[in-house]
Design a protein around this motif. Structure first.
Motif, mmCIF file in Angstrom:
data_model
loop_
_atom_site.group_PDB
_atom_site.id
_atom_site.type_symbol
_atom_site.label_atom_id
_atom_site.label_comp_id
_atom_site.label_asym_id
_atom_site.label_seq_id
_atom_site.Cartn_x
_atom_site.Cartn_y
_atom_site.Cartn_z
ATOM 1 N N GLY A 164 35.831 47.632 24.560
ATOM 2 C CA GLY A 164 35.963 46.292 24.004
ATOM 3 C C GLY A 164 36.973 45.391 24.674
ATOM 4 N N TYR A 165 37.548 45.832 25.800
ATOM 5 C CA TYR A 165 38.498 44.995 26.521
ATOM 6 C C TYR A 165 37.780 44.129 27.555
ATOM 7 C CZ TYR A 165 42.129 48.132 24.694
ATOM 8 O OH TYR A 165 42.952 48.852 23.882
ATOM 9 N N ARG A 166 38.396 43.005 27.887
ATOM 10 C CA ARG A 166 37.929 42.187 29.003
ATOM 11 C C ARG A 166 38.819 42.514 30.191
ATOM 12 N NH1 ARG A 166 38.243 36.234 27.902
ATOM 13 N NH2 ARG A 166 39.888 36.786 26.433
ATOM 14 N N ALA A 167 38.299 43.275 31.122
ATOM 15 C CA ALA A 167 39.107 43.750 32.237
ATOM 16 C C ALA A 167 38.765 43.016 33.519
ATOM 17 C CB ALA A 167 38.912 45.249 32.424
ATOM 18 N N GLU A 168 39.789 42.770 34.325
ATOM 19 C CA GLU A 168 39.616 42.134 35.631
ATOM 20 C C GLU A 168 40.408 42.930 36.654
ATOM 21 O OE1 GLU A 168 39.749 37.662 37.480
ATOM 22 O OE2 GLU A 168 41.371 38.256 36.152
ATOM 23 N N ARG A 169 39.755 43.278 37.732
ATOM 24 C CA ARG A 169 40.407 44.108 38.742
ATOM 25 C C ARG A 169 40.981 43.270 39.888
ATOM 26 N NH1 ARG A 169 37.997 46.745 43.951
ATOM 27 N NH2 ARG A 169 39.938 47.592 44.783
ATOM 28 N N LYS A 170 42.210 43.583 40.278
ATOM 29 C CA LYS A 170 42.856 43.001 41.440
ATOM 30 C C LYS A 170 43.258 44.136 42.365
ATOM 31 C CE LYS A 170 42.947 38.724 39.811
ATOM 32 N NZ LYS A 170 42.170 37.639 40.427
ATOM 33 N N SER A 171 43.223 43.903 43.657
ATOM 34 C CA SER A 171 43.542 44.970 44.599
ATOM 35 C C SER A 171 44.943 44.867 45.181
ATOM 36 C CB SER A 171 42.525 44.983 45.752
ATOM 37 O OG SER A 171 42.568 43.755 46.460
ATOM 38 N N ARG A 172 45.610 43.717 44.979
ATOM 39 C CA ARG A 172 46.930 43.531 45.580
ATOM 40 C C ARG A 172 47.974 43.198 44.525
ATOM 41 N NH1 ARG A 172 47.700 39.403 49.550
ATOM 42 N NH2 ARG A 172 46.885 38.035 47.918
ATOM 43 N N GLY A 173 49.204 43.621 44.794
ATOM 44 C CA GLY A 173 50.293 43.303 43.881
ATOM 45 C C GLY A 173 50.545 41.819 43.785
ATOM 46 N N ALA A 174 50.374 41.109 44.908
ATOM 47 C CA ALA A 174 50.593 39.658 44.907
ATOM 48 C C ALA A 174 49.659 38.960 43.928
ATOM 49 C CB ALA A 174 50.406 39.093 46.310
ATOM 50 N N ASP A 175 48.446 39.487 43.775
ATOM 51 C CA ASP A 175 47.492 38.889 42.835
ATOM 52 C C ASP A 175 48.002 38.988 41.401
ATOM 53 O OD1 ASP A 175 45.732 38.335 44.923
ATOM 54 O OD2 ASP A 175 44.767 40.294 44.764
ATOM 55 N N LEU A 176 48.661 40.095 41.082
ATOM 56 C CA LEU A 176 49.228 40.251 39.747
ATOM 57 C C LEU A 176 50.385 39.289 39.535
ATOM 58 C CD1 LEU A 176 49.598 41.682 37.026
ATOM 59 C CD2 LEU A 176 51.017 43.369 38.218
ATOM 60 N N LEU A 177 51.278 39.176 40.512
ATOM 61 C CA LEU A 177 52.432 38.293 40.372
ATOM 62 C C LEU A 177 52.012 36.839 40.202
ATOM 63 C CD1 LEU A 177 54.832 39.867 43.028
ATOM 64 C CD2 LEU A 177 54.862 40.162 40.540
ATOM 65 N N LEU A 178 50.924 36.455 40.859
ATOM 66 C CA LEU A 178 50.448 35.073 40.751
ATOM 67 C C LEU A 178 49.611 34.833 39.507
ATOM 68 C CD1 LEU A 178 49.427 34.424 44.473
ATOM 69 C CD2 LEU A 178 51.471 33.611 43.287
ATOM 70 N N GLY A 179 49.000 35.883 38.945
ATOM 71 C CA GLY A 179 48.067 35.688 37.837
ATOM 72 C C GLY A 179 48.371 36.429 36.568
ATOM 73 N N HIS A 180 49.602 36.956 36.423
ATOM 74 C CA HIS A 180 49.910 37.790 35.257
ATOM 75 C C HIS A 180 49.803 37.060 33.926
ATOM 76 C CE1 HIS A 180 53.917 36.035 34.426
ATOM 77 N NE2 HIS A 180 53.962 35.844 35.730
ATOM 78 N N ARG A 181 49.951 35.728 33.959
ATOM 79 C CA ARG A 181 49.888 34.964 32.704
ATOM 80 C C ARG A 181 48.494 34.983 32.091
ATOM 81 N NH1 ARG A 181 54.023 30.894 32.263
ATOM 82 N NH2 ARG A 181 52.506 29.333 31.639
ATOM 83 N N GLY A 182 47.497 35.407 32.853
ATOM 84 C CA GLY A 182 46.136 35.455 32.326
ATOM 85 C C GLY A 182 45.789 36.761 31.638
ATOM 86 N N TYR A 183 46.758 37.685 31.522
ATOM 87 C CA TYR A 183 46.471 38.996 30.931
ATOM 88 C C TYR A 183 47.367 39.281 29.724
ATOM 89 C CZ TYR A 183 44.420 39.504 35.575
ATOM 90 O OH TYR A 183 43.696 39.296 36.723
ATOM 91 N N ASP A 184 46.872 40.167 28.869
ATOM 92 C CA ASP A 184 47.652 40.632 27.721
ATOM 93 C C ASP A 184 48.332 41.959 28.011
ATOM 94 O OD1 ASP A 184 46.860 38.523 25.783
ATOM 95 O OD2 ASP A 184 44.862 39.360 26.112
ATOM 96 N N ALA A 185 47.852 42.678 29.016
ATOM 97 C CA ALA A 185 48.439 43.945 29.441
ATOM 98 C C ALA A 185 47.933 44.260 30.839
ATOM 99 C CB ALA A 185 48.081 45.074 28.473
ATOM 100 N N VAL A 186 48.620 45.194 31.513
ATOM 101 C CA VAL A 186 48.286 45.519 32.902
ATOM 102 C C VAL A 186 48.264 47.029 33.091
ATOM 103 C CG1 VAL A 186 49.086 45.396 35.295
ATOM 104 C CG2 VAL A 186 49.270 43.384 33.820
ATOM 105 N N ILE A 187 47.269 47.502 33.849
ATOM 106 C CA ILE A 187 47.257 48.872 34.351
ATOM 107 C C ILE A 187 47.545 48.775 35.843
ATOM 108 C CG2 ILE A 187 45.857 50.929 34.758
ATOM 109 C CD1 ILE A 187 44.269 50.239 32.252
ATOM 110 N N LEU A 188 48.638 49.395 36.285
ATOM 111 C CA LEU A 188 49.147 49.167 37.636
ATOM 112 C C LEU A 188 49.205 50.445 38.458
ATOM 113 C CD1 LEU A 188 50.631 47.286 39.706
ATOM 114 C CD2 LEU A 188 52.770 47.943 38.565
#
Length: 220
Positions: A24-48
């Motif tokens: 039931g989660y809406r998941a989006e995959r990123k392959s680079r750490g920079a993508d997380l740093l630039l887009g973290h505000r769009g998530y409620d939690a992160v699997i890293l």
């Protein structure tokens, strides 16, 4: 709930997104750490993952923690004690070694989200009063001595972040991330100029204090 999956392995990343979707989660995959740093505000939690193509995941986590308290579950092949301890001390909410048991991963993800505490404790409809200065967060207005202070959108957003932690220092990184949307690309000088203008408009010396080498504080 929106989950950011930061994983450089295509097969593993696709499998995680699929499993999260089944739960039931809406998941989006990123392959680079920079993508997380630039887009973290769009998530409620992160699997890293820690083995990323653009740098060590622990360094990504350290930078993320400078600006965000978003729940992070580290999922990595590194099972040595040093990596586990470093990950938790830097700011991971949990640490799992690959391959994970799906039910356990979901349970741990749910647990860290439950424990997460919002940064802004004032609430969206609250008003913060400091001396004769009143900040109405619902109406998005500021008055000083009963007179309304004419603020730009950016200036009010700075006030909004500062009063969310009255009496506590807020780092420059957090201010730039919350107001400009990216602490890693925003121009630091812009923050100083906006703070200076804000102080002049409020006309209350000492209301916004500079914490040298760190950031700013609202109130005494």
């Amino acid at each position: 709930m929106r989950i950011g999956v930061v994983e450089d392995d295509d097969d593993v990343g696709a499998a995680l997104v699929e499993v999260l979707g089944e739960y039931g989660y809406r998941a989006e995959r990123k392959s680079r750490g920079a993508d997380l740093l630039l887009g973290h505000r769009g998530y409620d939690a992160v699997i890293l993952d820690l083995g990323l193509p653009d740098g060590d995941g622990l360094e990504v986590l350290r930078k993320l923690r400078e600006v965000s308290a978003i729940p992070v579950v580290v999922l990595t092949a590194r099972d040595d004690e040093r990596s586990v301890v470093r990950g938790l001390r830097i700011g991971a909410d949990d640490y799992l070694v690959k391959p994970p048991r799906v039910a356990e991963l979901m349970a741990r993800l749910e647990a860290v989200v439950r424990r997460a505490t919002p940064v802004d404790q004032t609430g969206p409809g609250a008003a913060v009063v400091t001396g004769d200065v009143r900040v109405d967060l619902a109406a998005r207005t500021v008055t000083a001595g009963g007179a309304e202070v004419d603020l730009t959108q950016k200036e009010f957003e700075l006030v909004e972040v500062l009063v969310s932690r009255p009496g506590c220092a807020v780092s420059r990184e957090v201010l730039m991330d919350r107001v400009w949307g990216d602490a890693f690309l925003a121009v630091s000088r812009s923050l100083d100029v906006h703070i200076s203008t804000l102080r002049n408009k409020l006309g209350r010396p000492g209301l916004i204090t500079t914490i040298r080498g760190f950031g700013y504080r609202w109130g005494p």
